[in-house]
Design a protein around this motif. Sequence first.
Motif: not given
Lengths: 414, 291
Positions: A221, A225, A228, A249-250, A252-255
């Motif tokens: 993540s 970040l 992004k 998965q990360a 998706a979780e952090y968009d």
Amino acid sequence: MKQWNKMAAFTLVLVALMFFPGCIGQEKGPEEIVIGFSASLTGKFDVYGREGVDALEWWAEEVNANGGLYVADFDKKIPVKIVYYDDASDKDTAIKVVEKLIVEDGAHFIMPSYSSTLTLAEAPITEKHQKSMYGWAAASDSIWKQDFKYVVGTITPSSLYDKEALIFLKEHNPEYTKIAILYKDDPFTTSIAEGTRKMAEEKGYEIVFYDKYPKDVVDVSPLLLKLKPTEPDIIFVEAHLKDGMVVAQAMAEYDVRAPVIIYGSASAAVPWYDLGPEIAEYSSGSSQWEKWLELDPTQFPNWYGPTWTSLEWFDMWEDKYGYEVDFRGANMYHSALIVQAVIENAGTIEDPEKIREAIVDLDIQTFVAPFEVDPDTLIQLARGNVIIQWQNGEKQIVAPDYAATADWVIPMPS
Amino acid sequence: MNSEFAIQLLVSGILIGGIYGLSALGLSLIWGVMNVINAAHGHLIMLAAFMSYELFIRFGLNPLQSLLIVSLVGVALGALTYRVCIRRLLMQREFSHEMTLIMMFGVGIVIYGLSVYAWGRDIRGVPFLLPSLTVGFIIIPLARLLTFTIAILLTLILYFWLKKTYMGKAIRALAQSRDAAMVSGVNPDQLYFITFMIAFFYAFVAGIMVSIVSPGLTPYLGHYYIGRAFAIVVLGGLGNPIGAMVGGLILGVAESLATLSITYGFVPAIAFLLLILVLIFKPTGLFAPMR
């Protein structure tokens, strides 16, 4: 007296035939073409080694059913014989196996062990004996930077894994200009990332993010970040399945989104969909071969070998061996077909220079992939991975265009 | 890099740090109370994650639904391991810690081997995606928040159980001095047995949490966590649940914030860098053992 002379002459002829039997009856050349395979039947590559053996033996059955391969030097067809030993997925054992195959079993051609690492370890042996070796499971570019003369690349080298994706996107989606590359810190995925970066820059893309994560990653993540805010149009995640799943998965979780996300070979593996449709659906990846690859032989003037489709071959494999084959088996069968073409074109199984010339001159398309190598290094040039996208829970080939089974859904739906 | 990014990294580090802390709790407990280094700890986490996968495949249970079943299996396995493998060693006059270390190393290899046999080397995944919350500029994935909350709750429960209950006090007394505890009427065998079961319970819960936040299960999974767990235990101090959790949080935040200045590829070294620093400057760890 005449009778005695006749008898003496007859006896002389008989004696001559005893000492020089090759003068009559016996044909020239060896009885078999020996293909040696260092097979990883135990250890961490055991499943892949078995697939390699099955593919090679099936190919040999097909060849021998037609009387073998024609070798011009001996003006006859010679059957092929597969000789293999278990290398236990171990480097030292693999080296010994290859030496034994060449020295004791008289192997004319070598199929190396599974993986780039083992192939690289075996290469000095085949070089020493001037035997050509066909890297059916070796994608690392580093192998072809060692000045080997007889190591042949038959599968997509890692630096070209994303070639077809970039060609497609440049042609169909020129509005996408920013690329992020995220990769696992191991030699194979690093090589893919470096190749992708180089190709992307050559095509005029802007690389807005380029960073790696550790091999034993449990969380990415922080890196995502960081990625992004760069707002890439295309994200390449050069990953294996495990870490690819962690990244997906990360994301998706952090968009973390982009119109196109390609998870390398990770998302081409069937368990990828274990992530669930929310993550896996519409994700893309690259694959050496897919069973859905349906090529039309009439479209390829250089078509070589069987004209069956990949799916037909896949079904036949399942009937024959009772399990599903993947790209590894396909790559071995493809490599065996290349050996076949090389033998037929070289007209020899023993002259290393003629064999090398035949390899360099070879330009063919099999039901699996094309084959054409760089004349200096013998690295594979013609082949690029097919690009897949998960659509409704099924893998679809979306690029290159000639192999596509569905349109590439771009941008990815949210 | 702006402050918003740093705060987001901090939150992300805290959330993953909770999992790290939880994954070290069982190791810390057995080590602190019994002086047994559980070399199988990482494999226990892996086994629990695979059991969660199996329950999903067979019965469609998501990891939270399988939490109770899997953790009870962990308790049973802890009881079995203690009775069969550890008890005899602990009760020997010539007991040595090396013997228990080697024993648990062997147990770990057996678990690993059986897992490879049962599930193969293929990667598996348990789908479990929850939506994310956005608080201002901060994104908080609900799955991570959930696992973090469970980790904190379980840490507090263990802490207060050790602190307040008779059995907890007896276990602490045992950790302090086995002979003195026995003089006071404490039965070490019984308490070691309970400690082992609790430690396995925590390792198995950690395995479930891992399957939620970090998909892509492989029999090698244990290796990813065991190194971090050792570093956290040393960092936080042996046998102290709060120490283990704080150690986990420190590691999670350190790994996350490291992204600000160094490449993320360097992250695995951070746990061991912290380990070295602690051993140099505070060898007993940040928190003293519970006395």
